[in-house]
Scaffold this motif. Structure first.
Motif, mmCIF file in Angstrom:
data_model
loop_
_atom_site.group_PDB
_atom_site.id
_atom_site.type_symbol
_atom_site.label_atom_id
_atom_site.label_comp_id
_atom_site.label_asym_id
_atom_site.label_seq_id
_atom_site.Cartn_x
_atom_site.Cartn_y
_atom_site.Cartn_z
ATOM 1 N N ARG A 27 4.105 7.528 -15.535
ATOM 2 C CA ARG A 27 5.563 7.578 -15.356
ATOM 3 C C ARG A 27 5.957 7.520 -13.889
ATOM 4 N N ARG A 28 5.178 8.151 -13.026
ATOM 5 C CA ARG A 28 5.483 8.134 -11.595
ATOM 6 C C ARG A 28 5.402 6.742 -10.996
ATOM 7 N N HIS A 29 4.495 5.934 -11.507
ATOM 8 C CA HIS A 29 4.196 4.658 -10.857
ATOM 9 C C HIS A 29 4.574 3.421 -11.673
ATOM 10 N N GLU A 30 5.089 3.598 -12.887
ATOM 11 C CA GLU A 30 5.312 2.434 -13.746
ATOM 12 C C GLU A 30 6.352 1.470 -13.192
ATOM 13 N N ALA A 31 7.407 1.955 -12.577
ATOM 14 C CA ALA A 31 8.440 1.048 -12.043
ATOM 15 C C ALA A 31 7.892 0.226 -10.893
ATOM 16 N N ALA A 32 7.183 0.860 -9.973
ATOM 17 C CA ALA A 32 6.653 0.135 -8.819
ATOM 18 C C ALA A 32 5.580 -0.867 -9.233
ATOM 19 N N VAL A 33 4.668 -0.466 -10.100
ATOM 20 C CA VAL A 33 3.603 -1.370 -10.541
ATOM 21 C C VAL A 33 4.196 -2.496 -11.399
ATOM 22 N N GLY A 34 5.179 -2.172 -12.231
ATOM 23 C CA GLY A 34 5.847 -3.205 -13.029
ATOM 24 C C GLY A 34 6.557 -4.230 -12.151
ATOM 25 N N ALA A 35 7.217 -3.771 -11.098
ATOM 26 C CA ALA A 35 7.896 -4.691 -10.177
ATOM 27 C C ALA A 35 6.881 -5.569 -9.445
ATOM 28 N N TYR A 36 5.767 -4.982 -9.053
ATOM 29 C CA TYR A 36 4.687 -5.723 -8.403
ATOM 30 C C TYR A 36 4.223 -6.873 -9.296
ATOM 31 N N LEU A 37 3.993 -6.579 -10.558
ATOM 32 C CA LEU A 37 3.548 -7.608 -11.499
ATOM 33 C C LEU A 37 4.632 -8.661 -11.732
ATOM 34 N N ALA A 38 5.877 -8.216 -11.897
ATOM 35 C CA ALA A 38 6.976 -9.148 -12.173
ATOM 36 C C ALA A 38 7.187 -10.129 -11.028
ATOM 37 N N ARG A 39 7.003 -9.671 -9.807
ATOM 38 C CA ARG A 39 7.163 -10.570 -8.660
ATOM 39 C C ARG A 39 6.078 -11.629 -8.624
ATOM 40 N N ARG A 40 4.989 -11.410 -9.315
ATOM 41 C CA ARG A 40 3.887 -12.359 -9.278
ATOM 42 C C ARG A 40 3.788 -13.233 -10.513
#
Length: 191
Positions: A27-40
């Motif tokens: 939960r702490r990291h899902e938004a940041a990791v999800g955004a990282y993946l979406a940008r790629r």
């Protein structure tokens, strides 16, 4: 970092049988990791890959170096490896997404109409080596320190600093970037 136990402590608890502890890390990291993946890879593919990241992280959490209290860089490393597997599994005729810049994710949306900023940036990023590009985007878009970006892709901090420096120099000298940066600075001054 949010309040509560550090990620390293939560990962240790999860290894000791506390099933909810790893959920807190996710939960702490899902938004940041999800955004990282979406940008790629775009939002649709990112949703599928994000699940793969969490499964891989859960399976490999015993190898997490608990001397690092924040699991963010480790999770970006898991995501990076998940992306690499994803891209290797694609058919050869299927084009790879351009340097991770999806519509709506362009960091310089206010660029002057006479300069196609997205294509200039995409071409400039394509000139970088994979590790240079990854270090640069982890530092700029994901807000990691250079050392943490290096840890995410498995290189020492000094090597990560060198990659970032090389990326900055290459981008500065890339065709069209001088005009793009000048236009962006002009827009910022008039805003």
């Amino acid at each position: 970092m949010t309040s509560g136990p550090e990620d390293a402590e939560l990962i240790a608890r999860s290894l000791d049988g506390d099933e909810d502890a790893f959920v807190v890390v996710v939960r702490r990291h899902e938004a940041a990791v999800g955004a990282y993946l979406a940008r790629r890879v775009g939002r649709d593919a990112a949703e599928d890959l994000l699940g793969e990241v969490w499964v891989a992280a859960l399976r490999s959490r015993a190898s997490y170096d608990r001397s690092f209290p924040d699991a963010g860089p480790w999770l970006f490393g898991v995501a990076h490896n998940t992306l690499r597997r994803h891209w290797r599994s694609r058919p050869a005729e299927e084009p790879v997404a351009d340097a991770g810049l999806e519509s709506g994710w362009d960091p310089w949306a206010a660029v002057d109409d006479r300069v196609d900023g997205e294509s200039v940036l995409r071409r400039a990023l394509a000139l970088l080596g994979p590790q240079q590009r990854e270090i640069l985007t982890l530092v700029v878009w994901e807000d990691l320190t250079v050392a943490d970006a290096g840890r995410a892709i498995g290189v020492p901090p000094g090597t990560a600093r060198r990659h970032l420096h090389e990326a900055r120099m290459a981008l500065r000298d890339a065709p069209g970037m001088a005009a793009l940066l000048t236009d962006r600075d002009t827009i910022k001054e008039t805003s």
